[in-house]
Design an enzyme around this catalytic site. Sequence first.
Site, PDB file in Angstrom:
ATOM      1  N   GLY A  76      14.595  51.421  92.490  1.00 17.53           N
ATOM      2  CA  GLY A  76      13.480  52.015  92.445  1.00 17.53           C
ATOM      3  C   GLY A  76      13.893  53.665  92.387  1.00 17.53           C
ATOM      4  O   GLY A  76      13.704  54.156  91.697  1.00 17.53           O
ATOM      5  N   CYS A  77      14.855  53.865  93.295  1.00 20.64           N
ATOM      6  CA  CYS A  77      15.267  55.463  93.673  1.00 20.64           C
ATOM      7  C   CYS A  77      16.003  55.743  92.329  1.00 20.64           C
ATOM      8  O   CYS A  77      15.979  56.784  91.913  1.00 20.64           O
ATOM      9  CB  CYS A  77      16.127  55.509  94.826  1.00 20.64           C
ATOM     10  SG  CYS A  77      14.769  55.008  96.385  1.00 20.64           S
TER      11      CYS A  77
END
Length: 155
Positions: free
Chosen positions: A46-47
Amino acid sequence: MSARLTPGDEAPAFTLPDADGTEVSLADHKGRKVIVYFYPAALTPGCTKQACDFTDNLDLLAGAGYDVIGISPDGPEKLAKFREKENLKVTLLADPDKKVLDAYGAYGEKKNYGKTYLGVIRSTIVVDEEGKVEHALYNVRATGHVAKIIKDLGI
């Protein structure tokens, strides 16, 4: 756990090391708008998606007068690996003590699968040229978030 920021608040000052260990301060960006985003961990799916989205839109954001700074509890070495692996162009800052995360209300209680724990709350704070909070977004999604910011800012 500190309170969340709201538009009109003074953005808390900070000085943190970047991926190369160079100190970067919010004050260095006075006179420009700054998008400060907080993310849980470098090199996670996600990051990575979020950092790549900011990098892909950096020219558009810079052209509209915005600098972008990503802050996580990772150390400079991990941030350097993240930057190299993903060809990131955004400024990544290390906050291992979580003092800045806390000052911005981006560290606190989270719930996942029924468990409550302390962690980084994925957040984005837009700071104006005078150092005041223009937008404060908490619990944002990694995917599609940058497009939403661009739309919300009218870029």
